[in-house]
Motif scaffolding. Structure first.
Motif, PDB file in Angstrom:
ATOM      1  N   ARG A 162       0.846  -1.232   0.005  1.00 38.67           N
ATOM      2  CA  ARG A 162      -0.026   0.056   0.022  1.00 38.67           C
ATOM      3  C   ARG A 162       0.859   1.329  -0.014  1.00 38.67           C
ATOM      4  O   ARG A 162       0.556   2.147  -0.643  1.00 38.67           O
ATOM      5  N   ALA A 163       1.874   1.170   0.733  1.00 33.61           N
ATOM      6  CA  ALA A 163       2.867   2.615   0.906  1.00 33.61           C
ATOM      7  C   ALA A 163       4.353   1.910   1.361  1.00 33.61           C
ATOM      8  O   ALA A 163       4.478   0.986   2.146  1.00 33.61           O
ATOM      9  N   ASP A 164       5.203   2.725   0.821  1.00 37.84           N
ATOM     10  CA  ASP A 164       6.631   2.335   1.291  1.00 37.84           C
ATOM     11  C   ASP A 164       6.643   2.672   2.810  1.00 37.84           C
ATOM     12  O   ASP A 164       6.206   3.343   3.419  1.00 37.84           O
ATOM     13  N   GLY A 165       7.238   1.613   3.325  1.00 36.73           N
ATOM     14  CA  GLY A 165       7.482   1.629   4.624  1.00 36.73           C
ATOM     15  C   GLY A 165       6.514   0.834   5.566  1.00 36.73           C
ATOM     16  O   GLY A 165       6.676   0.400   6.747  1.00 36.73           O
ATOM     17  N   ASP A 166       5.360   0.413   4.988  1.00 37.81           N
ATOM     18  CA  ASP A 166       4.428  -0.393   5.302  1.00 37.81           C
ATOM     19  C   ASP A 166       5.019  -1.590   5.692  1.00 37.81           C
ATOM     20  O   ASP A 166       5.915  -2.487   5.137  1.00 37.81           O
ATOM     21  N   GLN A 167       4.602  -2.358   7.083  1.00 31.78           N
ATOM     22  CA  GLN A 167       5.229  -3.606   7.372  1.00 31.78           C
ATOM     23  C   GLN A 167       4.811  -4.791   6.556  1.00 31.78           C
ATOM     24  O   GLN A 167       5.621  -6.012   6.527  1.00 31.78           O
ATOM     25  N   CYS A 168       3.701  -4.784   5.844  1.00 33.06           N
ATOM     26  CA  CYS A 168       3.340  -6.092   4.954  1.00 33.06           C
ATOM     27  C   CYS A 168       3.842  -5.693   3.616  1.00 33.06           C
ATOM     28  O   CYS A 168       4.191  -4.584   3.075  1.00 33.06           O
ATOM     29  N   ARG A 169       4.289  -6.950   2.941  1.00 32.58           N
ATOM     30  CA  ARG A 169       4.783  -6.932   1.619  1.00 32.58           C
ATOM     31  C   ARG A 169       4.210  -7.923   0.628  1.00 32.58           C
ATOM     32  O   ARG A 169       3.552  -8.732   1.163  1.00 32.58           O
ATOM     33  N   ARG A 170       4.318  -7.738  -0.650  1.00 34.28           N
ATOM     34  CA  ARG A 170       4.047  -8.573  -1.423  1.00 34.28           C
ATOM     35  C   ARG A 170       5.032  -9.874  -1.514  1.00 34.28           C
ATOM     36  O   ARG A 170       5.938  -9.756  -1.117  1.00 34.28           O
ATOM     37  N   VAL A 171       4.205 -10.953  -1.941  1.00 32.36           N
ATOM     38  CA  VAL A 171       4.774 -12.125  -1.857  1.00 32.36           C
ATOM     39  C   VAL A 171       4.961 -12.726  -3.450  1.00 32.36           C
ATOM     40  O   VAL A 171       3.849 -12.660  -3.867  1.00 32.36           O
ATOM     41  N   GLY A 172       6.072 -13.067  -3.784  1.00 30.09           N
ATOM     42  CA  GLY A 172       6.049 -13.971  -5.178  1.00 30.09           C
ATOM     43  C   GLY A 172       5.831 -15.297  -5.200  1.00 30.09           C
ATOM     44  O   GLY A 172       5.314 -15.963  -4.150  1.00 30.09           O
ATOM     45  N   GLU A 173       5.992 -15.843  -6.124  1.00 29.20           N
ATOM     46  CA  GLU A 173       5.850 -17.389  -6.335  1.00 29.20           C
ATOM     47  C   GLU A 173       7.085 -18.074  -5.732  1.00 29.20           C
ATOM     48  O   GLU A 173       8.163 -17.989  -6.081  1.00 29.20           O
ATOM     49  N   SER A 174       6.745 -19.394  -5.075  1.00 26.26           N
ATOM     50  CA  SER A 174       7.637 -20.288  -4.614  1.00 26.26           C
ATOM     51  C   SER A 174       6.835 -21.622  -4.462  1.00 26.26           C
ATOM     52  O   SER A 174       5.701 -21.477  -4.327  1.00 26.26           O
ATOM     53  N   ALA A 175       7.747 -22.569  -3.839  1.00 22.30           N
ATOM     54  CA  ALA A 175       6.812 -23.873  -3.566  1.00 22.30           C
ATOM     55  C   ALA A 175       5.951 -23.658  -2.421  1.00 22.30           C
ATOM     56  O   ALA A 175       5.092 -24.382  -2.356  1.00 22.30           O
ATOM     57  N   ALA A 176       6.194 -22.648  -1.481  1.00 19.43           N
ATOM     58  CA  ALA A 176       5.471 -22.633  -0.392  1.00 19.43           C
ATOM     59  C   ALA A 176       4.223 -21.688  -0.852  1.00 19.43           C
ATOM     60  O   ALA A 176       3.203 -21.792   0.089  1.00 19.43           O
ATOM     61  N   THR A 177       4.342 -21.034  -1.727  1.00 19.78           N
ATOM     62  CA  THR A 177       3.215 -20.059  -2.111  1.00 19.78           C
ATOM     63  C   THR A 177       2.280 -20.255  -3.156  1.00 19.78           C
ATOM     64  O   THR A 177       1.088 -19.747  -3.522  1.00 19.78           O
ATOM     65  N   VAL A 178       2.675 -21.251  -4.048  1.00 18.56           N
ATOM     66  CA  VAL A 178       2.042 -21.387  -5.217  1.00 18.56           C
ATOM     67  C   VAL A 178       0.602 -21.693  -5.132  1.00 18.56           C
ATOM     68  O   VAL A 178      -0.203 -21.424  -6.220  1.00 18.56           O
ATOM     69  N   GLU A 179       0.309 -22.367  -4.249  1.00 14.39           N
ATOM     70  CA  GLU A 179      -1.184 -22.717  -3.886  1.00 14.39           C
ATOM     71  C   GLU A 179      -2.052 -21.605  -3.703  1.00 14.39           C
ATOM     72  O   GLU A 179      -3.240 -21.770  -3.631  1.00 14.39           O
ATOM     73  N   TYR A 180      -1.435 -20.445  -3.246  1.00 15.39           N
ATOM     74  CA  TYR A 180      -2.416 -19.242  -2.646  1.00 15.39           C
ATOM     75  C   TYR A 180      -2.148 -18.074  -3.938  1.00 15.39           C
ATOM     76  O   TYR A 180      -2.838 -17.034  -3.637  1.00 15.39           O
ATOM     77  N   LEU A 181      -1.564 -18.353  -4.865  1.00 16.33           N
ATOM     78  CA  LEU A 181      -1.404 -17.149  -5.926  1.00 16.33           C
ATOM     79  C   LEU A 181      -2.750 -17.260  -6.757  1.00 16.33           C
ATOM     80  O   LEU A 181      -3.237 -18.403  -7.097  1.00 16.33           O
ATOM     81  N   ASP A 182      -3.123 -16.337  -7.122  1.00 14.95           N
ATOM     82  CA  ASP A 182      -4.265 -15.962  -7.917  1.00 14.95           C
ATOM     83  C   ASP A 182      -3.998 -14.815  -8.828  1.00 14.95           C
ATOM     84  O   ASP A 182      -3.762 -13.564  -8.410  1.00 14.95           O
ATOM     85  N   HIS A 183      -4.461 -14.776 -10.214  1.00 11.99           N
ATOM     86  CA  HIS A 183      -4.123 -13.721 -11.018  1.00 11.99           C
ATOM     87  C   HIS A 183      -5.126 -12.475 -10.905  1.00 11.99           C
ATOM     88  O   HIS A 183      -4.417 -11.553 -11.278  1.00 11.99           O
ATOM     89  N   THR A 184      -5.975 -12.752 -10.129  1.00 13.98           N
ATOM     90  CA  THR A 184      -7.011 -11.582  -9.804  1.00 13.98           C
ATOM     91  C   THR A 184      -6.595 -11.039  -8.278  1.00 13.98           C
ATOM     92  O   THR A 184      -7.339 -10.011  -8.060  1.00 13.98           O
ATOM     93  N   ALA A 185      -5.619 -11.471  -7.667  1.00 16.61           N
ATOM     94  CA  ALA A 185      -5.281 -10.709  -6.154  1.00 16.61           C
ATOM     95  C   ALA A 185      -3.963 -10.722  -6.171  1.00 16.61           C
ATOM     96  O   ALA A 185      -3.061 -11.465  -6.642  1.00 16.61           O
ATOM     97  N   ASP A 186      -3.497  -9.918  -5.020  1.00 14.80           N
ATOM     98  CA  ASP A 186      -2.244  -9.814  -4.662  1.00 14.80           C
ATOM     99  C   ASP A 186      -2.051 -10.852  -3.292  1.00 14.80           C
ATOM    100  O   ASP A 186      -2.941 -10.698  -2.827  1.00 14.80           O
ATOM    101  N   LEU A 187      -1.018 -11.517  -3.348  1.00 14.78           N
ATOM    102  CA  LEU A 187      -0.433 -12.219  -2.260  1.00 14.78           C
ATOM    103  C   LEU A 187       0.486 -11.361  -1.433  1.00 14.78           C
ATOM    104  O   LEU A 187       1.466 -11.106  -1.748  1.00 14.78           O
ATOM    105  N   VAL A 188      -0.197 -11.011  -0.004  1.00 13.28           N
ATOM    106  CA  VAL A 188       0.465 -10.024   0.669  1.00 13.28           C
ATOM    107  C   VAL A 188       0.956 -10.822   2.165  1.00 13.28           C
ATOM    108  O   VAL A 188      -0.037 -11.496   2.716  1.00 13.28           O
ATOM    109  N   ALA A 189       2.220 -10.498   2.599  1.00  7.07           N
ATOM    110  CA  ALA A 189       2.463 -11.198   3.803  1.00  7.07           C
ATOM    111  C   ALA A 189       2.597  -9.933   4.837  1.00  7.07           C
ATOM    112  O   ALA A 189       3.236  -9.000   4.789  1.00  7.07           O
ATOM    113  N   CYS A 190       2.086 -10.132   6.172  1.00  5.48           N
ATOM    114  CA  CYS A 190       2.190  -9.416   7.142  1.00  5.48           C
ATOM    115  C   CYS A 190       2.841  -9.974   8.431  1.00  5.48           C
ATOM    116  O   CYS A 190       2.594 -11.288   8.409  1.00  5.48           O
TER     117      CYS A 190
END
Length: 98
Positions: free
Chosen positions: A37-65
């Motif tokens: 949402r803004a630089d400095g926020d504690q939450c960050r976007r997450v990319g694709e990996s073996a641990a995240t592949v099942e949570y990815l969706d082309h219509t949504a951002d995967l975000v980790a806090c």
């Protein structure tokens, strides 16, 4: 007197006002960006990996806090994010882009 000085110092340190900070743990998650949402926020976007592949969706951002982030509830309400997992001390949310 020398034995009392450490106790006095300890008392002074415990009386100090301390600020609670969120500690981000070491993770294998492919985090990117300076904040979601803004630089400095504690939450960050997450990319694709073996641990995240099942949570990815082309219509949504995967975000980790961070799990100990005090604003988790506010983040979820503000973004409409849906919690999908907890990995390495991070809460993963799917946040719709639509």
């Amino acid at each position: 007197m020398k034995q009392i000085l450490p106790l006095i110092a300890l008392g002074l340190l415990t009386a100090c006002d301390t600020k609670t900070t969120t500690t981000q743990t070491t993770t294998t998650l492919p985090l990117f960006g300076d904040g979601y949402r803004a630089d400095g926020d504690q939450c960050r976007r997450v990319g694709e990996s073996a641990a995240t592949v099942e949570y990815l969706d082309h219509t949504a951002d995967l975000v980790a806090c961070p799990e100990d982030y005090e604003g988790l509830g506010v983040f979820q309400v503000d973004t409409g994010g849906v919690e999908v997992a907890r990995i390495d001390g991070w809460v993963l949310f799917s946040v719709s882009r639509e």
